[in-house]
Motif scaffolding. Structure first.
Motif, PDB file in Angstrom:
ATOM      1  N   GLU A  12       0.870  -1.173   0.000  1.00 36.36           N
ATOM      2  CA  GLU A  12       0.000   0.000   0.000  1.00 36.36           C
ATOM      3  C   GLU A  12       0.907   1.223   0.000  1.00 36.36           C
ATOM      4  N   THR A  15       0.996   5.253   0.198  1.00 33.52           N
ATOM      5  CA  THR A  15       0.300   6.504   0.488  1.00 33.52           C
ATOM      6  C   THR A  15       1.249   7.644   0.143  1.00 33.52           C
ATOM      7  N   CYS A  16       0.663   8.735  -0.318  1.00 33.58           N
ATOM      8  CA  CYS A  16       1.463   9.880  -0.744  1.00 33.58           C
ATOM      9  C   CYS A  16       0.531  11.081  -0.865  1.00 33.58           C
ATOM     10  N   PRO A  25      -4.292  13.849  -0.284  1.00 34.73           N
ATOM     11  CA  PRO A  25      -3.768  12.517   0.015  1.00 34.73           C
ATOM     12  C   PRO A  25      -4.179  11.515  -1.055  1.00 34.73           C
ATOM     13  N   LYS A  72      -3.810   7.128  -2.216  1.00 35.86           N
ATOM     14  CA  LYS A  72      -3.482   5.770  -1.813  1.00 35.86           C
ATOM     15  C   LYS A  72      -3.601   4.871  -3.036  1.00 35.86           C
TER      16      LYS A  72
END
Length: 141
Positions: free
Chosen positions: A80, A82-83, A91, A93
């Motif tokens: 996974e 996220t950034c 955000p 994902k």
């Protein structure tokens, strides 16, 4: 180190920290192709450019290994990522699955499957719910 440890170290150094100069350190010196999409392989030296492009779209990358299975020289993992969207700060994902074959502690073969549709949806480059639209017969032009 386990293969999962090496994979975690790879994503921390290259994806999260952007230390592109260490990319080749993770691969065998012999010819290796990373298959980033079906029929589209890139050499380790080309990964630097690919990761640079990816990092130009997003910031604050964090990779979590959700599951991993090691069997002999192979590892399979579900990730996974996220950034944040670099343009908007929103955000994001996305998920990636990867299969790797190691020779000792070096990558010998790698087969990542990155969710490009979801990634580009969140960047605003594809319409929301693109996958559902395509399944419904919508043609994107």
């Amino acid at each position: 180190m386990t293969k999962t440890d090496i994979l975690r170290e790879w994503y921390t150094a290259v994806w999260e920290e952007g230390r592109l100069e260490v990319i080749e350190d993770y691969f065998l010196d012999t010819t290796h192709t990373q298959h980033i999409a079906q029929g589209f392989g890139i050499e380790p030296s080309e990964i630097r450019e690919w990761v640079s492009v990816l990092r130009s779209f997003v910031t604050d990358i964090h990779v979590t290994i959700l599951h991993s299975i090691e069997e002999g020289d192979w590892i399979s993992a579900m990730l996974e990522i996220t950034c944040r969207n670099a343009a908007t700060g929103a955000p994001m994902k996305v998920h990636q699955q990867i299969m790797l074959r190691f020779d000792g502690d070096k990558k010998a073969e790698s087969y990542p499957a990155f969710d490009f549709i979801r990634f580009f949806e969140q960047l605003g480059q594809l319409p929301e719910h693109t996958h559902a639209l395509l399944l419904g017969g919508t043609v994107l032009r």
